[in-house]
Each structure stands twice: as structure tokens, then as C-alpha cells.
Design an enzyme around this catalytic site. Sequence first.
Site, short mmCIF file in Angstrom:
data_model
loop_
_atom_site.label_atom_id
_atom_site.label_comp_id
_atom_site.label_asym_id
_atom_site.label_seq_id
_atom_site.Cartn_x
_atom_site.Cartn_y
_atom_site.Cartn_z
N HIS A 71 0.82 -1.21 0.00
CA HIS A 71 0.00 0.00 0.00
C HIS A 71 0.86 1.26 0.00
O HIS A 71 0.54 2.23 -0.70
CB HIS A 71 -0.92 0.00 1.22
CG HIS A 71 -1.61 1.31 1.44
ND1 HIS A 71 -2.63 1.76 0.63
CD2 HIS A 71 -1.38 2.29 2.35
CE1 HIS A 71 -3.01 2.96 1.05
NE2 HIS A 71 -2.28 3.30 2.07
N GLU A 84 1.71 -14.21 -22.71
CA GLU A 84 2.36 -14.40 -21.41
C GLU A 84 3.22 -15.65 -21.35
O GLU A 84 3.93 -15.86 -20.37
CB GLU A 84 1.29 -14.48 -20.32
CG GLU A 84 0.39 -13.28 -20.21
CD GLU A 84 -0.76 -13.53 -19.27
OE1 GLU A 84 -0.63 -13.15 -18.09
OE2 GLU A 84 -1.77 -14.12 -19.71
N CYS A 127 0.90 -4.44 -21.34
CA CYS A 127 0.23 -4.01 -20.12
C CYS A 127 0.97 -4.44 -18.86
O CYS A 127 0.48 -4.21 -17.75
CB CYS A 127 -1.21 -4.53 -20.08
SG CYS A 127 -1.33 -6.34 -20.16
N ASP A 174 4.32 -12.11 -16.22
CA ASP A 174 4.33 -13.57 -16.38
C ASP A 174 5.31 -14.01 -17.45
O ASP A 174 6.02 -15.00 -17.29
CB ASP A 174 2.93 -14.08 -16.72
CG ASP A 174 2.17 -14.56 -15.48
OD1 ASP A 174 2.84 -14.89 -14.49
OD2 ASP A 174 0.94 -14.59 -15.51
#
Length: 533
Positions: A181, A423, A494, A447
Site C-alpha cells: 500500500h 504471457e 500491459c 508472467d
Amino acid sequence: MMFTIRGIPTAGIAVGTAFVLQRRASAAATAAAGDPVAEAGRFHAALERAKAELSALAEGEAVFAAHLEMAGDPMLAGLVEGRIAEKHLSAEQALGEACEEVCGMFAALDDDYLRGRTDDVRDVCARIGRILSGETAHDPFAGLAPGTIVVADELAPSDTAQMDFSRVAGLVTAHGSVTSHVAIIARNKGIAALVGVAGCMRQVRTGDRLIIDGERGELIVDPDPATGRKYAARLESLRQDAFRCAADAQAPAVTPAGRRITVLGNAANVDEVRRALDAGAEGIGLFRSEFLYMQGPALPDEETQFAAYRAAAELCGARPLTVRTLDIGGDKALPYMHFEPEENPFLGWRAIRVSLAMPELFRTQLRALLRASAFGNVRVMFPMIASVGEFRAAKAVVETCMAELDAEGVAYDRDIALGVMIETPAAVFIADELAARARFFSIGTNDLTQYVMAADRGNPRVAYLCDAFDPAVQRSIGMVLDAAHRAGIEAGMCGELAADPRATQRLVALGLGEFSVGPPAIAPLKHRIRTDK
């Protein structure tokens, strides 16, 4: 005397004065459980009070709106109730076990954003636990001086939500990772942060002068005058760069040679779609549909999914909304779905393999996506494709859903684009065959890197191998882009590499025409593309 403590490189540069957060000892009850009915009643009373607190806080801070949604999730309450009834635990004990189960579910996901939500889960459960134990809330950040660098063992979302960031120059924590976070909030707020700074709570005192070098992963304590001047100059340069980037955030990204590059955003819900578009995104290159499946005690039905996809599509309008179909399985189990344990979950039953093996689950999602396509430019992307057969099978299910909607007289985009998320090494090697059938590619470098390098990026002993700049990974990316260009289809990226400043010009030179990144990275990425720097 000046000294340096190492941490994990996270974000930014900051110069300021330390405020070391000292936690009060928890007063959580540890007594044995009482009557199960009474314990369940205590839990629900605390839960309702927590929701009332969060409802009031949500009016001024978005993070609390997300916490309110989590507190209202029937899954959490069901897990607590089950432990009280079956194991005769106290409300506190049951809440603690339920919290760990939900956090474990998030932590197992192979998605950095969703893994980071464990901080939010713990924060919500801590609030309920505080109410159960009778503790009163307090604001430890009241009265912070401008230019404060907050130093803590760890920081929860509710901690950062209380901070006046106009007075906070940076954040330092002893624990955490680049997906925690603290790292995420620092990137969102545009401030410096350093995580994993072991020893900071022992070696730093409130009032110490500090410099955070989030790029090098260093915390400099009591800097000498020359070091202070050097970093002050760097800060001024960064401020000027940020101002220039923000001023042109909505303008197209065109290289000095005149080539137009598309910059899209990554999102996991409708609010994040809005944030990405406001930040300058030209659409959404990755909409993570998994979050819809993690908000309740059962699979979301078609109407629930349709409502979310439609809202996102309407926000995007003519701009693309690229939805990744459900990416779970193996290492990503949902609590209401049973998955057999696997020795090698990253090589196991997951993503498109699960969808094709569970046709009703897949059809429900595809029908919702097709219906939403009538309200915007929806694109559907299949994850973890490793063979032409898998793409053909997925496309066949789409065609079946189209026939059903035709029979029902339901509108949808008959020319909806179907794409492949690259991937796996297998997808790289057959990229030409996939390009002959798919409308677009999106390279998922997270990945792809670990599969090409045969190294689990979550395993610290081999994490050094998970380098997206390794020649093997770079060559794989080049092969995919070449295949897409020959077939005349769009090819984007992405994964994390798309937002890495070190990679921008290299990827543009390789021929990447579409980047998809988180909202804070959009304006700086566009600036790098325009300036060739």
C-alpha cells in the site's frame, strides 16, 4: 554524522524531517470464547459500527469507500460466523483467522495490484477488532509540520488516509514491497517512498534530517551540506519535469519522428477507469475482471457483471475498454471455488484453462461483455493462451453466446475485437499463427518474464533472474511485435515493463505502438515518448 540505510527502490526523491510513528499497544481481548450466539452478536455489532465509521469517512476519502465495500462483503462475515459456530472461537479469534484467509487469497494472486489489496483487508479487520476490544481511535498525524517524512514499521491505508499530504514529503517503512500500500499510495500521490528499510525504527529519531532516494533505494540520515545541496537541486529539476508532464497529459503522445503512440490505462474497477481517463489515458488496455469475482460469497451473475462492464464502457465511449477474462486458478483460488492443490500452480490449471473447463462460468462472463459492447468500444482479451486451439475454443464460446443473444433479440457489437494476452513462451513461438486469428495482442511482461527465465518472481532466491531487460525476454518481445506487424494487427503491452522509464525508448524502437500503465505513470510516459528521453 551522515549515514545511509538501504531499502527497496520505490519512488521519488524527498528531503525533510523525520516523524517516527510509535504504535500504541493493542488492547485486543484474548479471553476464551463465550456462547457462540453471543460472540456472533458481538461481531455483528462491531461490524455495523465499523461500517458506520467508514460510511462517514468515505465522504471525504476514496480509500474508505473501498473499505466500506469490503466491510459489507458477505464473504468476510460468513467466514467469521463459520469459525464462531464450528470452532467455538471468540469473535476476535474468528476475525483474525478470517482475515488471514482472505489476505491469503489476495496474496496468492499473480497480479501486483490485487496482491496489494491485502493491506486494505487487514486495515478493515483491524478497525473491527479495535471496536471489539473497546479501543478508541486517535489521529497520530495531527499537527505534522510541512516537509515531514513519516517513518513507521508499516502503514495501513487508514493511516495514509488521515495524513495531510500537503505536509508529507515522503514515507519510509521497515516492511513492505513495491506492491504494498505504501508504494502504491506514494505513486498515486506523487511523493517519495522507501520500503523494506530494515532498522529504520531503531536508527531514526523524530526530528532527524532525512533524504529519501527512492530511485537508488537509500535513506540518508543527517546529510552533510554538500549532499543536501545536491538533492535540493535534483528535487527542483523533478518538480519542473512533473509540471511539464501534467500540462500535456491529455495531449497525444507523438515521437520526435512523428510516430503516434497510444497510451492506455490499467484498471480494476469503474472508479479506476475514471481515474485513468482523467490522467490522460486514451482508453483502457487492461481491465482486470477478477475483482468482480472477489466481492461476494459466490460467482457474480450476468447482471452484476453487465452493470460493471457497461458503466466502464460508457465512461470510455469510443475509446477502447480491453477486458481480460477471468484470470484465476492454481495459485489464484477463490474461497467459494474448490481447486485441487498443485505442485506447480504457475504451470497448472489457471486462466483460460479454467474458463474453457467451466463453460457456464465462461458463458456468463462473455454474455455480460457482449451485452456491454453495445454501450462502448469493448475488446475481449484471453489470458495465458498457449496454443491456437485454446484461442479457437474461446472464440467458439463467444460465437455461441452471440447466437444466444441473437435469438433473444439482445444488442451487442457484432465486430467485437478478440485478442490474446502474450504471457507464455509457447504464445511467443506461435505468435504468427495467433496473429492470423486474433485482432490484437497485449504482452503481459510480468508472467512472460518468469516463464521465459524459468524463475518464480515471488521467490527471493531466484528473483534476480526475473529481469525483463534480459536479452531472452527482450528477444521474445521483439518476436511478438514482428509477428503482429506482419499480420497488420495491434500489439500493446500491459505489464510492469510498460511503465518502466528505462524501457520506454527501447520499446518504441522495437515497434511497440500501445502502452497500458497505471494512472500515475500516464503523463510521465507520454512526456518520455514526446521528448525521446
